[in-house]
Design a protein around this motif. Structure first.
Motif, PDB file in Angstrom:
ATOM      1  N   THR A  42      41.786  51.199  32.391  1.00  0.00           N
ATOM      2  CA  THR A  42      42.565  50.171  32.499  1.00  0.00           C
ATOM      3  C   THR A  42      42.394  48.651  31.639  1.00  0.00           C
ATOM      4  O   THR A  42      41.073  48.799  31.159  1.00  0.00           O
ATOM      5  N   ALA A  43      43.070  47.817  32.017  1.00  0.00           N
ATOM      6  CA  ALA A  43      42.944  46.492  31.059  1.00  0.00           C
ATOM      7  C   ALA A  43      42.968  45.349  32.242  1.00  0.00           C
ATOM      8  O   ALA A  43      43.825  45.540  33.131  1.00  0.00           O
ATOM      9  N   ALA A  44      42.548  44.391  31.558  1.00  0.00           N
ATOM     10  CA  ALA A  44      42.778  43.010  32.024  1.00  0.00           C
ATOM     11  C   ALA A  44      43.680  42.315  31.511  1.00  0.00           C
ATOM     12  O   ALA A  44      43.908  42.209  30.253  1.00  0.00           O
ATOM     13  N   VAL A  45      44.912  41.790  32.585  1.00  0.00           N
ATOM     14  CA  VAL A  45      46.317  41.294  31.791  1.00  0.00           C
ATOM     15  C   VAL A  45      46.096  39.679  32.229  1.00  0.00           C
ATOM     16  O   VAL A  45      45.802  39.248  33.174  1.00  0.00           O
ATOM     17  N   THR A  46      46.602  39.076  31.234  1.00  0.00           N
ATOM     18  CA  THR A  46      46.798  37.513  31.590  1.00  0.00           C
ATOM     19  C   THR A  46      47.770  37.200  32.532  1.00  0.00           C
ATOM     20  O   THR A  46      48.544  37.739  32.485  1.00  0.00           O
TER      21      THR A  46
END
Length: 439
Positions: free
Chosen positions: A377-381
């Motif tokens: 997973t990724a961190a989104v702005t």
């Protein structure tokens, strides 16, 4: 001396009728009587005649019949006594014993057995059927056979011995010719356990650390030396191993650590300890179970200007039990909502994304990377970057207005014309002037 010739003549008379059957060689025997010098040779033949007549009575007679010269008969007579002695040992070449075995030495000794090894004899002779191993206690003359049957191997273990016995040992080669000369050990052997100090031979690949992925099987073989059989124990981070997860298999030469399906909890420092009496040796082994990292803890849009956007983020809380090697930054247009990678394997915690399309709104996300791979997973702005169209409005140039005023002026004057009664006629002229005027 006169008594000996009598049997010679009798044997000749007996041989004469036998020789008459194939041919008539009787008249040819006269030259033999004319040679009295050869009488001793005939006497020697007469003494051996009983032995020669038994095996082949007809063959020699046939060969002797055609011969007309007395010297020809004398030659086989002289060869006969030479050939007779070998006839007795004719079987001896097939029954020659071997030479003694070579280089007898002790390969191993313990409290109940002695292991020997040697080399084959240099001269095999009439073949080699096998070996016998014999031993006797020091001070005794009674040799005990160690193997009930012949052995063909050049290695043998004498088992069932008593600890503390001092033994003389020898090995004999056997074939159809009998036993060879024995080869014996130069010194008696004491039956006892030979002690070797314990020594762990940790493989070079495991001297730093063993890195495995989550779910992989772990099968580590740690060889060692030590006699008698050492006592081996394992610990993890100073605590006994959990036998439900970790299996240990020990032999005389190595110890095997086995984990069927590794987990992150299996990471740690493992210590192997082996003891032989009062001697001890230890080896440390670090096992590291790695996994994919988690996403960065947070990411935010710091600023946006022109065609650029500035981002900042923090390292992930879970690094996958290994160091973070980089980050991947992606952007998505609000219109298409498709993600495109703009930076990959980026090592810093801040970045500037350039070449954004004006008039669009963009969202960004960041992935973490380690030696296993990229985070799932990724961190989104939370905020989006809007790229405005400022500075592109067209402004026409200002020009000074020109004065086009001009006094009226006839450019085409009126001309005289003739008209007929009853018809319509027109008079035309052209006038120029500014601003517009009327007549």
């Amino acid at each position: 001396m006169p008594a000996k010739p009598a049997p010679i003549k009798k044997s000749a008379k007996k041989a004469a009728p036998k020789e008459e059957k194939p041919a008539e060689p009787v008249p040819e025997a006269a030259p033999a009587e004319a040679a009295p010098i050869e009488a001793p040779a005939e006497a020697a033949v007469a003494e051996t005649a009983p032995a020669a007549e038994a095996p082949a009575p007809e063959g020699p007679a046939e060969e002797a019949a055609p011969s007309t010269d007395a010297p020809a008969e004398a030659a086989p007579a002289e060869a006969a006594p030479v050939e007779e002695p070998p006839k007795a040992p004719t079987a001896t070449p097939a029954a020659v014993s071997t030479s003694a075995p070579q280089n007898l030495s002790v390969d191993d000794v313990n409290e109940t057995s002695v292991t020997l090894k040697w080399r084959s004899p240099e001269n095999i002779g009439s073949g080699l059927d096998g070996y016998t191993v014999e031993y006797c206690k020091e001070g005794s003359s009674e040799w005990v056979l160690a193997n009930k049957e012949l052995i063909t191997s050049n290695r043998f273990v004498i088992s069932g011995l008593t600890a503390g016995d001092l033994l003389n040992i020898r090995v004999v080669a056997v074939n159809a010719g009998g036993r060879s000369e024995p080869v014996a050990l130069a010194q008696p052997v004491t039956v006892r356990e030979i002690m070797d100090r314990p020594k762990i031979r940790l493989p070079r690949a495991l001297r730093s650390r063993c890195v495995k992925h989550v779910g992989e099987q772990i099968n580590l073989v740690i060889p060692f030396i030590g006699k008698p059989k050492p006592v081996i124990s394992w610990t993890k981070d100073g605590q006994p191993l959990d036998t439900k997860k970790v299996n240990i298999r020990n032999s005389d030469k190595d110890s095997i650590l086995f984990i069927r399906k590794s987990e992150r909890e299996d990471s740690g420092s493992y210590e192997m300890t082996m003891k032989v009496d009062s001697f001890e040796d230890k080896a440390d082994l670090i096992i590291q179970i790695v996994d994919l990292p988690g996403p960065p803890a947070s990411v935010k849009l710091v600023d946006s200007w022109g065609f650029n956007a500035a981002l900042e983020w923090t390292a992930p809380k879970d690094n996958g039990n290994t160091e973070i090697t980089g980050y991947t930054i992606q952007k998505a247009d609000k219109k298409t909502e498709e993600w495109f990678t703009v930076l990959e394997h980026f090592h810093m915690l801040n970045a500037t994304v350039s070449d954004l399309v004006m008039g669009n709104t963009f969202t960004f996300r960041v992935f973490a990377e380690n030696k296993v791979g990229r985070s799932e997973t990724a961190a989104v702005t939370k905020n989006a970057a809007h790229i405005q169209k400022t500075g592109i409005v067209y402004k026409p140039l200002e020009y000074k207005e020109h004065d086009f005023s001009e006094a009226p002026k006839f450019t085409a004057p009126l001309s005289d014309r003739a008209a007929t009664v009853g018809y319509t006629t027109k008079l035309l002229c052209a006038v120029r002037g500014s601003p517009k005027f009327s007549c």
